[in-house]
Design a protein around this motif. Sequence first.
Motif, PDB file in Angstrom:
ATOM      1  N   ALA A   1      -9.646   2.721   0.502  1.00  0.00           N
ATOM      2  CA  ALA A   1      -8.737   2.446   1.629  1.00  0.00           C
ATOM      3  C   ALA A   1      -7.858   1.236   1.347  1.00  0.00           C
ATOM      4  O   ALA A   1      -7.432   1.021   0.219  1.00  0.00           O
ATOM      5  CB  ALA A   1      -9.519   2.306   2.917  1.00  0.00           C
ATOM      6  N   GLY A   2      -7.566   0.436   2.369  1.00  0.00           N
ATOM      7  CA  GLY A   2      -6.597  -0.643   2.220  1.00  0.00           C
ATOM      8  C   GLY A   2      -7.236  -2.012   2.208  1.00  0.00           C
ATOM      9  O   GLY A   2      -8.139  -2.300   1.425  1.00  0.00           O
ATOM     10  N   ASN A   3      -6.790  -2.865   3.113  1.00  0.00           N
ATOM     11  CA  ASN A   3      -7.244  -4.241   3.204  1.00  0.00           C
ATOM     12  C   ASN A   3      -8.764  -4.275   3.446  1.00  0.00           C
ATOM     13  O   ASN A   3      -9.245  -3.669   4.401  1.00  0.00           O
ATOM     14  CB  ASN A   3      -6.505  -4.918   4.369  1.00  0.00           C
ATOM     15  CG  ASN A   3      -6.674  -6.416   4.392  1.00  0.00           C
ATOM     16  OD1 ASN A   3      -7.463  -6.969   3.643  1.00  0.00           O
ATOM     17  ND2 ASN A   3      -5.930  -7.073   5.263  1.00  0.00           N
ATOM     18  N   PRO A   4      -9.537  -4.979   2.623  1.00  0.00           N
ATOM     19  CA  PRO A   4     -10.985  -5.012   2.833  1.00  0.00           C
ATOM     20  C   PRO A   4     -11.401  -5.746   4.099  1.00  0.00           C
ATOM     21  O   PRO A   4     -12.523  -5.568   4.575  1.00  0.00           O
ATOM     22  CB  PRO A   4     -11.519  -5.714   1.580  1.00  0.00           C
ATOM     23  CG  PRO A   4     -10.374  -6.533   1.092  1.00  0.00           C
ATOM     24  CD  PRO A   4      -9.146  -5.742   1.429  1.00  0.00           C
ATOM     25  N   VAL A   5     -10.512  -6.569   4.654  1.00  0.00           N
ATOM     26  CA  VAL A   5     -10.736  -7.183   5.971  1.00  0.00           C
ATOM     27  C   VAL A   5      -9.571  -6.745   6.848  1.00  0.00           C
ATOM     28  O   VAL A   5      -8.489  -7.340   6.796  1.00  0.00           O
ATOM     29  CB  VAL A   5     -10.824  -8.723   5.895  1.00  0.00           C
ATOM     30  CG1 VAL A   5     -11.156  -9.300   7.265  1.00  0.00           C
ATOM     31  CG2 VAL A   5     -11.866  -9.153   4.873  1.00  0.00           C
ATOM     32  N   PRO A   6      -9.721  -5.674   7.630  1.00  0.00           N
ATOM     33  CA  PRO A   6      -8.586  -5.089   8.338  1.00  0.00           C
ATOM     34  C   PRO A   6      -7.883  -6.087   9.252  1.00  0.00           C
ATOM     35  O   PRO A   6      -8.521  -6.889   9.941  1.00  0.00           O
ATOM     36  CB  PRO A   6      -9.226  -3.958   9.150  1.00  0.00           C
ATOM     37  CG  PRO A   6     -10.445  -3.594   8.392  1.00  0.00           C
ATOM     38  CD  PRO A   6     -10.950  -4.878   7.825  1.00  0.00           C
ATOM     39  N   GLY A   7      -6.551  -6.039   9.213  1.00  0.00           N
ATOM     40  CA  GLY A   7      -5.757  -6.708  10.229  1.00  0.00           C
ATOM     41  C   GLY A   7      -5.311  -8.120   9.944  1.00  0.00           C
ATOM     42  O   GLY A   7      -4.536  -8.676  10.713  1.00  0.00           O
TER      43      GLY A   7
END
Length: 237
Positions: free
Chosen positions: A33-39
Motif C-alpha cells: 500500500a502507501g504511507n506506512p503511517v496513514p495521513g
Amino acid sequence: CQSGTTQPARDACNTMVDATRAFHPLAGMIVSAGNPVPGTAATLGGFGHFSVAIRATAIKVSLPNPDSAAQSSVPSSFDGAIAAPVVEAAVGLYGGQGSGLLSIDALGSATLLPTSQVQGMAVDPDAPTIGAIALGIGYGARIGILRGSFPIPTVSVSVMKRHVPRIQFGDVTAGDLADFATDLSATNWRAVAGMRVLFADVAAGIGVDHYTSAATIRYRDGIITRTVTLDLKNTRQ
C-alpha cells in the motif's frame, strides 16, 4: 516447463507459470500500500508517543481455473477484488533536533490476508494464521528530515520489510491439473511531505517497492506430478 512432457501438461504448467508471475506483484501491492503511517508525514515526537491505524487495501485479481489449465483459452475461477486489512503501529523513539531532523519512529504491521475469499486458495498449514487468514508481519523505521510549518512542509522517509507466508492456489493432489505456491517478501521505501491545512493533515509522497518470491508450480503429466521452481523479483515505483 519441460519439453519432454505431453502438450496438455506443458500447457497446464505454462498457465500456472503465467498466473504466478501475474499474482506476484499484485500480492506485493496488497501488502505494501502507501504511507506506512496513514495521513501524516510528521514523526511522532519521541518517547511516549504512538499511533495505531487499521486500513484495508484491495486490488483486482483474475486467476485461472486450475481444473482447465490445459485449455487453449483458460477461464477464470476468480475475477474480482482481494482485500487485505492491515494493522499499522508506530512508536516514537527519538524526537530529533529542533527542526525534527533525524527524529526516529519504529514501525510495525500485521497484514491479514483472508485466503477464503478465493476458491482453491489456501495458506501453508505451518504458517502463522488466524483461522483461514494468513498473517504477514512487517517492521521498519521512519526518519524525520524536516518538521515544517505552513508554507514549509514536513518531510520524512521510511523503510518497511514485510513478509507474507506461503499461499497455495489449486491442488494437484486433489485432482487439479496444476497448482502454484508462493511466499512474498516486500521492501518498501517511502518519502512523504505534508502539512496541516486548517484541521487536517495533508500528505503526499513517492515510493519504491521491491518484491521477491520463491514459487513452486506443480502439474500433472499423466500419472506423474512434475515441479517447476521460480525465483521472482519485481520493482515498482
